[in-house]
Design a protein around this motif. Sequence first.
Motif, short mmCIF file in Angstrom:
data_model
loop_
_atom_site.label_atom_id
_atom_site.label_comp_id
_atom_site.label_asym_id
_atom_site.label_seq_id
_atom_site.Cartn_x
_atom_site.Cartn_y
_atom_site.Cartn_z
N ARG A 152 0.81 -1.21 0.00
CA ARG A 152 0.00 0.00 0.00
C ARG A 152 0.85 1.27 0.00
NH1 ARG A 152 -3.04 2.25 -1.61
NH2 ARG A 152 -4.13 3.36 0.02
N ARG A 153 2.13 1.13 0.26
CA ARG A 153 3.02 2.30 0.19
C ARG A 153 3.68 2.42 -1.18
NH1 ARG A 153 3.89 4.40 5.27
NH2 ARG A 153 3.31 3.06 7.03
N ASN A 159 -2.41 1.22 -6.57
CA ASN A 159 -2.45 2.23 -5.51
C ASN A 159 -2.97 3.57 -6.02
OD1 ASN A 159 -1.54 1.08 -2.96
ND2 ASN A 159 0.38 0.66 -4.03
N ASN A 163 -5.93 5.23 -4.04
CA ASN A 163 -5.70 6.55 -3.45
C ASN A 163 -6.73 7.56 -3.94
OD1 ASN A 163 -3.49 5.61 -2.04
ND2 ASN A 163 -1.99 6.33 -3.54
#
Length: 289
Positions: A152-153, A159, A163
């Motif tokens: 998730r980073r 993502n 986001n």
Amino acid sequence: MGFRTLEISTSCEIHIKEGQLEVTSDVGVALIPVEDLSQIMVHGTNIRLSTMDLSILSQNKVSLMTLDEKYLPTAIVLPFEGHARQSKLMHAQVARSSDINLDLWLQIINRKVSNQARALSIMGMKGAENIDITEALAAKEYFSYYHEGLNRRGDDSINSRLNYGYAVIRSSIARSLVAAGFHPTFGIHHDSQLNAFNLADDLIEPYRTMVDIVAHDNIGSNIQLSKNERREIAHVLHNACMVDGVKVNVMSAIDMMVESLKRIILDNSSEKLILPTVLPVESMEGITE
């Protein structure tokens, strides 16, 4: 309140004239009634509007969110005076006991975890029976089933879609909170002094799976989302969810949740926080960009 989400991602001039938002770009002029607007998502360069226009948007309870190149929120403009009982509610926010906060947070996390299990089933994936009630473990397990190897980073196409969708939901929750008289800084669980939207980041948790389902149906290879991809993901606000046995759209569910939180805090009510249950994707109201 308005019902339309407007995305602005190309160079333009924005003015408000006689209740109409006027967007002038190289392709022409678009007019949108301000009273129809719920929120505006802005990302891109050379987008210009005046402080007076920002003031008019705030007076009409229209939130404006700016996003960076990863579709993460960098700023949200919200009305300062949200409700006649704002001061009383803000004082009650600060004064509520840690026991109330803990109970509310447990309700939120329990619904988040159950929605994660339901979402995996809705998407036809394995793992629904393995989701742990502990939030950190549940999130790790859930995303391992959602997309193998997902970090998730990370900076990738998945993502980017998540986001963007989370930013849309977060902005809608922040707007509803301020309109009801809350100060979004004072959270239930999140309490970072560097975050102006701790309460919105608490309340978003049960709604994330609704974005996940929509984003999963719109998986692409590009990090930068196309206009159609952004439109499809932003439509999550108008998709169906279940609240107390009644099917409503996500935007209505957010308002119902915020009003229930208001009663709990102001009236010292023992009622449970109204939280959504995720459903398969079903549009309940149109959205126009």
